[in-house]
Design a protein around this motif. Structure first.
Motif, PDB file in Angstrom:
ATOM      1  N   PRO A  57       7.342  10.401 -19.220  1.00 54.21           N
ATOM      2  CA  PRO A  57       6.015   9.860 -18.917  1.00 54.21           C
ATOM      3  C   PRO A  57       5.828   8.425 -19.393  1.00 54.21           C
ATOM      4  O   PRO A  57       5.072   7.665 -18.786  1.00 54.21           O
ATOM      5  N   ALA A  58       6.526   8.043 -20.485  1.00 50.71           N
ATOM      6  CA  ALA A  58       6.424   6.664 -20.970  1.00 50.71           C
ATOM      7  C   ALA A  58       6.986   5.689 -19.932  1.00 50.71           C
ATOM      8  O   ALA A  58       6.388   4.632 -19.658  1.00 50.71           O
ATOM      9  N   LEU A  59       8.126   6.030 -19.354  1.00 54.49           N
ATOM     10  CA  LEU A  59       8.722   5.189 -18.310  1.00 54.49           C
ATOM     11  C   LEU A  59       7.845   5.151 -17.068  1.00 54.49           C
ATOM     12  O   LEU A  59       7.706   4.107 -16.415  1.00 54.49           O
ATOM     13  N   LEU A  60       7.243   6.291 -16.732  1.00 52.88           N
ATOM     14  CA  LEU A  60       6.360   6.352 -15.569  1.00 52.88           C
ATOM     15  C   LEU A  60       5.164   5.427 -15.749  1.00 52.88           C
ATOM     16  O   LEU A  60       4.769   4.709 -14.828  1.00 52.88           O
ATOM     17  N   VAL A  61       4.594   5.429 -16.939  1.00 55.36           N
ATOM     18  CA  VAL A  61       3.460   4.551 -17.234  1.00 55.36           C
ATOM     19  C   VAL A  61       3.876   3.081 -17.123  1.00 55.36           C
ATOM     20  O   VAL A  61       3.142   2.253 -16.563  1.00 55.36           O
ATOM     21  N   PHE A  62       5.065   2.748 -17.624  1.00 59.18           N
ATOM     22  CA  PHE A  62       5.535   1.364 -17.587  1.00 59.18           C
ATOM     23  C   PHE A  62       5.671   0.855 -16.156  1.00 59.18           C
ATOM     24  O   PHE A  62       5.161  -0.222 -15.819  1.00 59.18           O
ATOM     25  N   VAL A  63       6.364   1.611 -15.303  1.00 56.13           N
ATOM     26  CA  VAL A  63       6.550   1.141 -13.928  1.00 56.13           C
ATOM     27  C   VAL A  63       5.228   1.139 -13.169  1.00 56.13           C
ATOM     28  O   VAL A  63       5.021   0.331 -12.255  1.00 56.13           O
ATOM     29  N   ARG A  64       4.301   2.025 -13.558  1.00 55.18           N
ATOM     30  CA  ARG A  64       2.990   2.022 -12.918  1.00 55.18           C
ATOM     31  C   ARG A  64       2.225   0.750 -13.272  1.00 55.18           C
ATOM     32  O   ARG A  64       1.501   0.195 -12.440  1.00 55.18           O
ATOM     33  N   ILE A  65       2.378   0.273 -14.499  1.00 50.53           N
ATOM     34  CA  ILE A  65       1.748  -0.981 -14.906  1.00 50.53           C
ATOM     35  C   ILE A  65       2.301  -2.142 -14.084  1.00 50.53           C
ATOM     36  O   ILE A  65       1.557  -3.013 -13.618  1.00 50.53           O
ATOM     37  N   VAL A  66       3.621  -2.154 -13.889  1.00 51.80           N
ATOM     38  CA  VAL A  66       4.248  -3.204 -13.076  1.00 51.80           C
ATOM     39  C   VAL A  66       3.712  -3.148 -11.647  1.00 51.80           C
ATOM     40  O   VAL A  66       3.418  -4.183 -11.036  1.00 51.80           O
ATOM     41  N   GLN A  67       3.573  -1.938 -11.100  1.00 53.72           N
ATOM     42  CA  GLN A  67       2.987  -1.783  -9.767  1.00 53.72           C
ATOM     43  C   GLN A  67       1.579  -2.376  -9.723  1.00 53.72           C
ATOM     44  O   GLN A  67       1.212  -3.061  -8.766  1.00 53.72           O
ATOM     45  N   GLY A  68       0.797  -2.106 -10.751  1.00 53.97           N
ATOM     46  CA  GLY A  68      -0.571  -2.606 -10.797  1.00 53.97           C
ATOM     47  C   GLY A  68      -0.634  -4.124 -10.830  1.00 53.97           C
ATOM     48  O   GLY A  68      -1.466  -4.736 -10.149  1.00 53.97           O
ATOM     49  N   LEU A  69       0.257  -4.744 -11.595  1.00 54.51           N
ATOM     50  CA  LEU A  69       0.299  -6.200 -11.659  1.00 54.51           C
ATOM     51  C   LEU A  69       0.627  -6.791 -10.290  1.00 54.51           C
ATOM     52  O   LEU A  69       0.007  -7.760  -9.846  1.00 54.51           O
ATOM     53  N   ALA A  70       1.611  -6.193  -9.618  1.00 53.99           N
ATOM     54  CA  ALA A  70       2.031  -6.692  -8.302  1.00 53.99           C
ATOM     55  C   ALA A  70       0.933  -6.514  -7.260  1.00 53.99           C
ATOM     56  O   ALA A  70       0.645  -7.423  -6.478  1.00 53.99           O
ATOM     57  N   PHE A  71       0.309  -5.342  -7.253  1.00 49.40           N
ATOM     58  CA  PHE A  71      -0.722  -5.063  -6.269  1.00 49.40           C
ATOM     59  C   PHE A  71      -1.958  -5.926  -6.516  1.00 49.40           C
ATOM     60  O   PHE A  71      -2.634  -6.344  -5.576  1.00 49.40           O
ATOM     61  N   GLY A  72      -2.231  -6.204  -7.783  1.00 49.62           N
ATOM     62  CA  GLY A  72      -3.362  -7.057  -8.119  1.00 49.62           C
ATOM     63  C   GLY A  72      -3.184  -8.471  -7.615  1.00 49.62           C
ATOM     64  O   GLY A  72      -4.152  -9.132  -7.208  1.00 49.62           O
ATOM     65  N   THR A 119       0.827  -1.208   0.000  1.00 55.56           N
ATOM     66  CA  THR A 119       0.000   0.000   0.000  1.00 55.56           C
ATOM     67  C   THR A 119       0.859   1.254   0.000  1.00 55.56           C
ATOM     68  O   THR A 119       0.556   2.226  -0.705  1.00 55.56           O
ATOM     69  N   TYR A 120       1.912   1.239   0.789  1.00 56.14           N
ATOM     70  CA  TYR A 120       2.851   2.372   0.804  1.00 56.14           C
ATOM     71  C   TYR A 120       3.321   2.662  -0.614  1.00 56.14           C
ATOM     72  O   TYR A 120       3.329   3.820  -1.064  1.00 56.14           O
ATOM     73  N   ASP A 121       3.686   1.615  -1.322  1.00 58.15           N
ATOM     74  CA  ASP A 121       4.210   1.774  -2.678  1.00 58.15           C
ATOM     75  C   ASP A 121       3.139   2.233  -3.656  1.00 58.15           C
ATOM     76  O   ASP A 121       3.328   3.165  -4.437  1.00 58.15           O
ATOM     77  N   PHE A 122       1.982   1.552  -3.626  1.00 58.15           N
ATOM     78  CA  PHE A 122       0.948   1.802  -4.627  1.00 58.15           C
ATOM     79  C   PHE A 122       0.192   3.097  -4.377  1.00 58.15           C
ATOM     80  O   PHE A 122      -0.030   3.897  -5.281  1.00 58.15           O
ATOM     81  N   ILE A 123      -0.210   3.327  -3.129  1.00 59.58           N
ATOM     82  CA  ILE A 123      -0.973   4.525  -2.793  1.00 59.58           C
ATOM     83  C   ILE A 123      -0.090   5.765  -2.771  1.00 59.58           C
ATOM     84  O   ILE A 123      -0.537   6.878  -3.068  1.00 59.58           O
ATOM     85  N   GLY A 124       1.182   5.582  -2.444  1.00 60.90           N
ATOM     86  CA  GLY A 124       2.107   6.711  -2.465  1.00 60.90           C
ATOM     87  C   GLY A 124       2.155   7.356  -3.838  1.00 60.90           C
ATOM     88  O   GLY A 124       2.334   8.571  -3.974  1.00 60.90           O
ATOM     89  N   PHE A 125       1.967   6.539  -4.852  1.00 63.81           N
ATOM     90  CA  PHE A 125       1.919   7.055  -6.227  1.00 63.81           C
ATOM     91  C   PHE A 125       0.755   8.036  -6.386  1.00 63.81           C
ATOM     92  O   PHE A 125       0.876   9.056  -7.059  1.00 63.81           O
ATOM     93  N   GLY A 126      -0.390   7.725  -5.755  1.00 62.95           N
ATOM     94  CA  GLY A 126      -1.552   8.606  -5.840  1.00 62.95           C
ATOM     95  C   GLY A 126      -1.289   9.963  -5.222  1.00 62.95           C
ATOM     96  O   GLY A 126      -1.683  11.001  -5.775  1.00 62.95           O
ATOM     97  N   THR A 127      -0.613   9.972  -4.077  1.00 61.79           N
ATOM     98  CA  THR A 127      -0.270  11.238  -3.430  1.00 61.79           C
ATOM     99  C   THR A 127       0.678  12.043  -4.306  1.00 61.79           C
ATOM    100  O   THR A 127       0.510  13.252  -4.487  1.00 61.79           O
ATOM    101  N   ALA A 128       1.683  11.362  -4.856  1.00 60.15           N
ATOM    102  CA  ALA A 128       2.652  12.045  -5.721  1.00 60.15           C
ATOM    103  C   ALA A 128       1.974  12.560  -6.998  1.00 60.15           C
ATOM    104  O   ALA A 128       2.292  13.653  -7.478  1.00 60.15           O
ATOM    105  N   ALA A 129       1.032  11.772  -7.532  1.00 58.74           N
ATOM    106  CA  ALA A 129       0.327  12.192  -8.748  1.00 58.74           C
ATOM    107  C   ALA A 129      -0.488  13.455  -8.492  1.00 58.74           C
ATOM    108  O   ALA A 129      -0.562  14.353  -9.340  1.00 58.74           O
ATOM    109  N   ALA A 130      -1.100  13.524  -7.311  1.00 57.36           N
ATOM    110  CA  ALA A 130      -1.938  14.677  -6.985  1.00 57.36           C
ATOM    111  C   ALA A 130      -1.119  15.932  -6.709  1.00 57.36           C
ATOM    112  O   ALA A 130      -1.553  17.052  -7.009  1.00 57.36           O
TER     113      ALA A 130
END
Length: 446
Positions: free
Chosen positions: A123-138, A33-44
């Motif tokens: 932004p392309a690299l950011l999207v890629f690592v975000r996809i990896v985060q999503g797979l792991a969190f899922g 959660t720290y990893d995945f949700i932290g992205f939301g705070t940084a995005a905002a």
């Protein structure tokens, strides 16, 4: 609880490792959660300017939230993979693998170049690592919650799964505390440090999770030769209605969170209702309250059932949408803080507390990981793009748009709760009481 579960008398008192498994699964949930949700705070707060610089701050925020949503869109795929492996090779391997994958992806975010440095590659690299985060969190949730659920005593499934679910507000608290401190660093360090620091948590989590024993229920399914060839296909074919209901139940919680917390961070900032520090302080307080609230709500379901709590919580949330925005629009910090605490500790945590024991009970043991993960993660796609949609609604309708969307999500959850069967009603609780009295405490699974 299903009749299948009630037949497994050896599990009535749980296993001797129940507490250790719950804590170990909870620690992993904290880190993920720290990893995945932290992205939301940084995005905002940061990614709009760092990776999507435009002359219009709203456009930059929309782009950042779209990237946030990509991770949520990847979660069902991670849930399918993790659920399939959880039913085929075991819950524990999935827990360890998902934690490693998440840790590497999150650490890499802290090293990414910005748009100013490499242009569109950033932004392309950011999207890629975000996809990896999503797979792991899922892949994470199903394994963690099932490990705790299947080790726990019959009468305390809510209590033990509540420990795992409480890992999410702990992770949220840690992420916001780190961002609260790092905001004083200024520049890029303000958002890079929280991601780089996560590698320490991952190392600790791997040590703890490596010592957690496999689920006794999975071991029994394996020993009996009941492992199905394709768990995902099987659960969709035989139990698709439970998946649909689970999606509806989950939308109220996860998409509601996306409006009341993820989007709210950006709303408070762009409308100048609270500065970054005040917003993060409010989130930290809400997270701290949410830790205890989640466990309390989960334990309550052991006493009254899963369904009643869900119905009342969704009904309250449906009525809270407009008052939520009226309160924060005052710009008074005390009201901003109270609103975030209520929306998180009541509207979100009560539902999360009930989901821990309820979702596993909706599916058979041989397809439980796949079914629960699928229902849980498909709904994440809705929540992932909710901040993006909410921003568009605000542009078109003002604050009333996000308020009505929040209430709409709660209404979906209310409908789902009304049409979903109770799995821990009065009859099931009586049967568990009788079984506990007739089964010696020593009869447990080691």
């Amino acid at each position: 609880m299903s009749n299948e579960a009630l037949k497994m008398r050896g599990h009535v008192h749980g296993t001797k490792d129940a507490k250790r498994v719950a804590v170990g699964s909870g620690v992993g949930a904290v880190i993920e959660t720290y990893d995945f949700i932290g992205f939301g705070t940084a995005a905002a707060l940061y990614f709009g300017t760092a990776f999507f610089p435009t002359g219009d701050p709203v456009t930059g925020t929309l782009a950042a939230f779209a990237t946030l949503g990509v991770g949520f869109a990847a979660r069902p795929i991670g849930g399918i993979i993790g659920g399939h492996l959880g039913d085929k090779v075991g819950r524990k391997p999935v827990l360890v693998a998902s934690l490693i994958l998440m840790g590497v992806a999150t650490f890499l975010i802290g090293l990414l170049p910005t748009y100013e440095q490499v242009g569109l590659l950033a932004p392309a690299l950011l999207v890629f690592v975000r996809i990896v985060q999503g797979l792991a969190f899922g892949a994470e949730w199903g394994g963690a919650i099932l490990m705790s659920y299947e080790h726990a005593p019959w009468k305390s499934k809510g209590r033990y799964t509540g420990i795992v679910q409480a890992g999410f507000p702990v992770g949220l608290l840690l992420a916001n505390l780190v961002f609260l401190v790092s905001v004083n660093l200024g520049g890029e360090l303000a958002w890079r440090v929280p991601f780089l620091a996560s590698i320490v948590l991952v190392a600790v989590g791997l040590i703890i999770r490596s010592k957690v024993p496999e689920s006794p229920v999975f071991d029994e399914v394996k020993e009996s030769g009941s492992i199905v060839k394709s768990p995902i296909v099987e659960v969709i074919r035989t139990d698709w209605r439970s998946i649909v209901r689970g999606i509806g139940l989950r939308i109220a919680e996860t998409a509601g969170y996306a409006v009341s917390v993820t989007y709210m961070i950006s709303y408070l900032h762009t409308q100048q209702l609270a500065d970054k520090t005040e917003t993060l302080v409010a989130l930290c307080i809400a997270s701290a309250v949410g830790i205890f609230a989640t466990m309390a709500w989960a334990r309550l379901t052991d006493r009254i059932g899963r369904r009643p709590l869900y119905i009342w919580s969704c009904a309250f949330a449906a009525l809270f949408g407009i008052p939520m925005f009226l309160l924060v629009n005052t710009g008074m910090f005390i009201f901003v803080m109270a609103t975030i605490v209520i929306s998180y500790a009541v509207c979100q945590n009560s539902l999360a507390g009930a989901q821990g024991p309820w979702f596993p009970e909706l599916f058979q043991a041989k397809t439980r990981s796949s079914g629960a993960s699928l229902a849980y993660q498909i709904s994440a796609m809705v929540s992932g793009f909710t901040p993006f949609v909410t921003t568009l609604l605000f542009v078109a309708l003002g604050w009333m748009g996000p308020a009505l969307l929040f209430s709409f999500y709660a209404a979906i959850g209310l409908w789902a709760a009304l049409v979903t069967r109770e799995t821990w009603g009065k009859r099931e609780r009586q049967l568990a009481d009788e079984a506990a009295k007739s089964t010696p405490q020593s009869v447990t699974v080691s």
